[in-house]
Design an enzyme around this catalytic site. Structure first.
Site, PDB file in Angstrom:
ATOM      1  N   ASN A   8       0.805  -1.218   0.000  1.00 14.83           N
ATOM      2  CA  ASN A   8       0.000   0.000   0.000  1.00 14.83           C
ATOM      3  C   ASN A   8       0.842   1.274   0.000  1.00 14.83           C
ATOM      4  O   ASN A   8       0.321   2.360   0.192  1.00 14.83           O
ATOM      5  CB  ASN A   8      -0.976  -0.006   1.183  1.00 14.83           C
ATOM      6  CG  ASN A   8      -0.263  -0.059   2.514  1.00 14.83           C
ATOM      7  OD1 ASN A   8       0.922  -0.347   2.583  1.00 14.83           O
ATOM      8  ND2 ASN A   8      -0.987   0.208   3.589  1.00 14.83           N
ATOM      9  N   CYS A   9       2.130   1.155  -0.257  1.00 18.74           N
ATOM     10  CA  CYS A   9       3.037   2.302  -0.305  1.00 18.74           C
ATOM     11  C   CYS A   9       3.044   2.875  -1.722  1.00 18.74           C
ATOM     12  O   CYS A   9       3.347   2.164  -2.687  1.00 18.74           O
ATOM     13  CB  CYS A   9       4.441   1.858   0.102  1.00 18.74           C
ATOM     14  SG  CYS A   9       5.720   3.095  -0.162  1.00 18.74           S
ATOM     15  N   ASP A  10       2.700   4.154  -1.857  1.00 11.19           N
ATOM     16  CA  ASP A  10       2.642   4.785  -3.180  1.00 11.19           C
ATOM     17  C   ASP A  10       3.981   4.757  -3.899  1.00 11.19           C
ATOM     18  O   ASP A  10       4.049   4.515  -5.103  1.00 11.19           O
ATOM     19  CB  ASP A  10       2.162   6.233  -3.063  1.00 11.19           C
ATOM     20  CG  ASP A  10       0.693   6.334  -2.695  1.00 11.19           C
ATOM     21  OD1 ASP A  10      -0.055   5.367  -2.954  1.00 11.19           O
ATOM     22  OD2 ASP A  10       0.291   7.382  -2.158  1.00 11.19           O
TER      23      ASP A  10
END
Length: 105
Positions: A8-10
């Site tokens: 979920n890390c951009d």
């Protein structure tokens, strides 16, 4: 090539989109192999710790004073992301320097 990060890390997602033939390793689910953590700590030192993370902010001073390798082993989400390993070379973050080293435009 392996990319160690969070799904979920951009920044990790941007890196994954740009890289071909990469194996994604979710550090929250799978952790980071001790040998990789040790090499990364030797190469990047304290820069490997993400001191702006929610995990870091939730720690007290005694926890933060522990050796970085212990912290990263117990809390792999404290690692700055992404950590990319290609043919034995490690890259930290999705910076212009990392992109140049990996041959990505």
């Amino acid at each position: 090539m392996r990319l160690y990060g969070l799904k979920n890390c951009d920044t990790c997602r941007k890196a994954l989109k740009s890289l071909l033939d990469v194996e994604f390793v979710d550090v929250r689910a799978d952790g980071v192999p001790q040998v990789v953590l040790t090499q990364a700590l030797e190469r990047f030192g304290e820069a490997l710790l993400n001191t702006r993370s929610t995990t870091w902010r939730g720690m007290d001073d005694a926890q933060r004073a522990r050796p970085p390798l212990e912290l990263l082993t117990d809390h792999p989400t404290l690692m700055k992301r992404p950590l990319i390993e290609q043919d034995g070379t490690l890259y930290l973050g999705w910076t212009a320097e990392t992109k140049a080293g990996l041959g990505v435009a």
